[in-house]
Design a protein around this motif. Structure first.
Motif, mmCIF file in Angstrom:
data_model
loop_
_atom_site.group_PDB
_atom_site.id
_atom_site.type_symbol
_atom_site.label_atom_id
_atom_site.label_comp_id
_atom_site.label_asym_id
_atom_site.label_seq_id
_atom_site.Cartn_x
_atom_site.Cartn_y
_atom_site.Cartn_z
ATOM 1 N N GLU A 12 -53.245 60.714 22.677
ATOM 2 C CA GLU A 12 -53.691 60.473 24.041
ATOM 3 C C GLU A 12 -54.093 59.026 24.257
ATOM 4 N N GLN A 13 -53.944 58.612 25.501
ATOM 5 C CA GLN A 13 -54.436 57.301 25.916
ATOM 6 C C GLN A 13 -55.865 57.494 26.403
ATOM 7 N N ALA A 52 -47.409 52.724 27.902
ATOM 8 C CA ALA A 52 -48.196 53.896 27.497
ATOM 9 C C ALA A 52 -47.295 55.114 27.290
ATOM 10 N N THR A 53 -46.349 55.320 28.186
ATOM 11 C CA THR A 53 -45.432 56.449 28.064
ATOM 12 C C THR A 53 -44.574 56.315 26.808
ATOM 13 N N ASP A 60 -59.767 55.479 27.686
ATOM 14 C CA ASP A 60 -60.327 54.292 28.331
ATOM 15 C C ASP A 60 -61.606 53.894 27.611
ATOM 16 N N THR A 111 -42.445 44.731 32.567
ATOM 17 C CA THR A 111 -42.847 45.771 31.623
ATOM 18 C C THR A 111 -44.305 46.073 31.934
ATOM 19 N N ASN A 112 -44.556 47.207 32.565
ATOM 20 C CA ASN A 112 -45.936 47.479 32.971
ATOM 21 C C ASN A 112 -46.631 48.418 32.005
ATOM 22 N N ARG A 113 -47.928 48.555 32.191
ATOM 23 C CA ARG A 113 -48.755 49.369 31.300
ATOM 24 C C ARG A 113 -48.315 50.834 31.257
ATOM 25 N N ASN A 114 -47.930 51.381 32.383
ATOM 26 C CA ASN A 114 -47.515 52.783 32.392
ATOM 27 C C ASN A 114 -46.265 53.005 31.549
ATOM 28 N N THR A 115 -45.318 52.075 31.644
ATOM 29 C CA THR A 115 -44.099 52.173 30.844
ATOM 30 C C THR A 115 -44.433 52.097 29.363
ATOM 31 N N THR A 174 -46.771 56.825 23.633
ATOM 32 C CA THR A 174 -47.079 58.243 23.466
ATOM 33 C C THR A 174 -45.885 58.987 22.875
ATOM 34 N N ALA A 199 -39.692 50.398 27.274
ATOM 35 C CA ALA A 199 -40.649 49.336 27.560
ATOM 36 C C ALA A 199 -40.054 47.944 27.322
#
Length: 157
Positions: free
Chosen positions: A38-39, A11-12, A41, A5-9, A15, A120
């Motif tokens: 929004e994500q 975050a998507t 930093d 389970t990665n960060r992009n999954t 969102t 996720a």
């Protein structure tokens, strides 16, 4: 065996869940429009003036190798998420607090409504939250902030 389970999954999925707050049913606010979720930093605070608005930052990720479910072939992972929601609360202090409470309720309902964050494959989440507002001495409508710490948990084989 499940894939990572990665960060992009995450975050998507997050969102999508937050944009699903669309002002219908039990939701008070609509976050489905452009620029409302929004994500971000660590370079600074979100700059969007759209209201209502939610920004989140994916924080520290940690392996847990002790406790429930952890042995030589399995371990848990957590991921911390910082989230801030902003809504215009009007001039009246009571109305401002009420607006913040409503946005908080919308976000919590959306998160609890999809505790695994869909694709996720998160096992569970916890939410700690606070609503913050302050005086606007010149009589302008005040922004109200919903500040949340979310922790995700999942097991890996």
């Amino acid at each position: 065996m499940s894939g990572p389970t990665n960060r992009n999954t995450i975050a998507t999925a997050l969102t999508g869940i937050l944009q699903g707050i669309d002002g219908t049913g039990d939701y008070t606010y609509d976050l489905s429009g452009t620029g409302q979720v929004e994500q971000v930093d660590l370079n600074g605070p979100p700059l969007s003036r759209v209201r209502p608005y939610v920004a989140f930052r994916l924080g520290a990720r940690q392996d847990i190798r002790s406790g429930s479910g952890a042995d030589l072939s399995q371990y848990g992972q957590t991921l911390a998420i910082d989230l801030v929601g902003v809504v215009s609360g009007g001039i009246d202090p009571d109305a401002a607090v009420s607006a913040g409470n409503d946005l908080e309720a919308d976000i919590i309902a959306a998160l609890h409504g999809s505790r695994n964050l869909g694709a996720a494959a998160v096992h569970d989440l916890t939410v700690s939250t606070e609503v913050v507002t302050g005086p606007e001495p010149d009589g302008r409508a005040r922004d109200v902030y919903v500040v949340m710490s979310v922790e995700l948990f999942w097991a890996r084989l």
